[in-house]
Design an enzyme around this catalytic site. Structure first.
Site, PDB file in Angstrom:
ATOM      1  N   GLY A 158       0.830  -1.200   0.000  1.00  0.00           N
ATOM      2  CA  GLY A 158       0.000   0.000   0.000  1.00  0.00           C
ATOM      3  C   GLY A 158       0.864   1.250   0.000  1.00  0.00           C
ATOM      4  CG  HIS A 159       4.677   1.346   0.466  1.00  0.00           C
ATOM      5  ND1 HIS A 159       4.359   0.280   1.277  1.00  0.00           N
ATOM      6  CD2 HIS A 159       5.896   1.079  -0.057  1.00  0.00           C
ATOM      7  CE1 HIS A 159       5.353  -0.585   1.252  1.00  0.00           C
ATOM      8  NE2 HIS A 159       6.305  -0.129   0.449  1.00  0.00           N
ATOM      9  CB  ALA A 160       4.745   4.228  -4.781  1.00  0.00           C
TER      10      ALA A 160
END
Length: 109
Positions: free
Chosen positions: A20-22
Protein backbone atom coordinates in the site's frame (compact mmCIF):
# COMPACT_ATOMS: atom_id res chain seq x y z
CA UNK A 1 20.14 -4.37 -10.00
CA UNK A 2 22.59 -4.58 -7.14
CA UNK A 3 20.83 -5.87 -4.02
CA UNK A 4 21.33 -3.50 -1.09
CA UNK A 5 18.58 -4.73 1.22
CA UNK A 6 16.55 -7.90 1.76
CA UNK A 7 13.47 -8.33 3.90
CA UNK A 8 10.80 -10.99 4.34
CA UNK A 9 7.03 -10.75 4.51
CA UNK A 10 5.63 -13.49 6.73
CA UNK A 11 3.20 -14.04 9.56
CA UNK A 12 0.39 -12.39 7.62
CA UNK A 13 -2.99 -13.96 7.93
CA UNK A 14 -4.52 -15.63 4.89
CA UNK A 15 -6.16 -13.05 2.61
CA UNK A 16 -4.09 -10.30 4.23
CA UNK A 17 -2.77 -7.27 2.32
CA UNK A 18 0.69 -5.74 2.72
CA UNK A 19 2.33 -2.79 0.99
CA UNK A 20 0.00 0.00 0.00
CA UNK A 21 2.83 2.37 -0.94
CA UNK A 22 5.29 3.30 -3.69
CA UNK A 23 9.01 4.05 -3.84
CA UNK A 24 10.57 7.01 -5.61
CA UNK A 25 13.94 5.32 -6.33
CA UNK A 26 13.90 1.75 -5.04
CA UNK A 27 13.33 -1.21 -7.36
CA UNK A 28 12.11 -4.43 -5.76
CA UNK A 29 12.00 -8.12 -6.63
CA UNK A 30 9.37 -10.14 -4.76
CA UNK A 31 10.03 -13.90 -4.55
CA UNK A 32 7.47 -16.25 -3.02
CA UNK A 33 9.45 -18.88 -1.11
CA UNK A 34 6.44 -20.54 0.53
CA UNK A 35 2.70 -20.30 -0.01
CA UNK A 36 1.05 -18.06 -2.62
CA UNK A 37 0.54 -14.36 -3.18
CA UNK A 38 -0.63 -11.83 -5.76
CA UNK A 39 1.26 -8.60 -6.50
CA UNK A 40 -0.78 -5.64 -7.76
CA UNK A 41 0.93 -2.59 -9.30
CA UNK A 42 -0.49 0.73 -10.43
CA UNK A 43 1.67 2.80 -12.79
CA UNK A 44 1.25 6.05 -14.72
CA UNK A 45 3.07 6.55 -18.02
CA UNK A 46 0.72 9.03 -19.66
CA UNK A 47 -2.25 6.78 -18.83
CA UNK A 48 -2.97 4.79 -15.69
CA UNK A 49 -2.23 1.05 -15.96
CA UNK A 50 -3.11 -1.66 -13.48
CA UNK A 51 -0.73 -4.63 -13.57
CA UNK A 52 -1.30 -7.81 -11.60
CA UNK A 53 0.75 -10.96 -11.22
CA UNK A 54 -1.87 -13.44 -10.12
CA UNK A 55 -1.17 -15.71 -8.45
CA UNK A 56 2.54 -15.94 -8.03
CA UNK A 57 3.46 -19.31 -6.66
CA UNK A 58 6.48 -20.93 -5.10
CA UNK A 59 9.78 -19.47 -6.36
CA UNK A 60 8.19 -17.20 -8.97
CA UNK A 61 9.35 -13.59 -8.86
CA UNK A 62 7.79 -10.22 -9.69
CA UNK A 63 9.90 -7.16 -10.51
CA UNK A 64 8.56 -3.79 -9.36
CA UNK A 65 10.38 -0.69 -10.65
CA UNK A 66 10.21 2.68 -8.86
CA UNK A 67 7.07 4.81 -8.93
CA UNK A 68 4.56 1.99 -8.85
CA UNK A 69 1.90 1.68 -6.17
CA UNK A 70 2.17 -1.87 -4.83
CA UNK A 71 -0.12 -4.13 -2.83
CA UNK A 72 0.85 -7.67 -1.86
CA UNK A 73 -2.14 -9.96 -1.35
CA UNK A 74 -1.43 -13.06 0.72
CA UNK A 75 -3.27 -16.05 -0.74
CA UNK A 76 -2.23 -18.90 1.57
CA UNK A 77 -1.42 -19.50 5.20
CA UNK A 78 2.27 -19.62 6.07
CA UNK A 79 3.22 -17.60 2.99
CA UNK A 80 6.77 -16.26 3.03
CA UNK A 81 7.93 -13.68 0.49
CA UNK A 82 11.51 -12.48 0.10
CA UNK A 83 11.90 -8.92 -1.15
CA UNK A 84 15.20 -7.83 -2.71
CA UNK A 85 15.70 -4.06 -2.90
CA UNK A 86 17.97 -1.87 -5.00
CA UNK A 87 18.30 0.74 -2.23
CA UNK A 88 18.96 0.80 1.50
CA UNK A 89 16.00 1.75 3.67
CA UNK A 90 15.19 5.44 3.38
CA UNK A 91 11.88 6.72 4.73
CA UNK A 92 12.07 9.67 2.29
CA UNK A 93 11.87 7.18 -0.62
CA UNK A 94 8.40 6.03 0.42
CA UNK A 95 5.14 7.50 -0.87
CA UNK A 96 2.55 6.26 1.60
CA UNK A 97 -0.38 8.47 0.59
CA UNK A 98 -2.20 7.42 -2.60
CA UNK A 99 -3.24 10.96 -3.56
CA UNK A 100 0.39 12.12 -3.26
CA UNK A 101 1.44 9.15 -5.40
CA UNK A 102 -1.00 10.05 -8.17
CA UNK A 103 0.17 13.68 -8.11
CA UNK A 104 3.88 12.77 -8.22
CA UNK A 105 3.31 10.16 -10.93
CA UNK A 106 1.44 12.60 -13.14
CA UNK A 107 4.08 15.28 -12.64
CA UNK A 108 7.06 13.04 -13.50
CA UNK A 109 5.80 11.48 -16.74
Amino acid sequence: FEVKRVFFIYGSRRRGVRGGHAHRKCSQLFIVVNGAAMIDQLVYDGVWKYITASPIALIEAVYVPPMRWVEVHIRARKTVIACLCSEYFDEQDYIRDFVSFTQESSATS
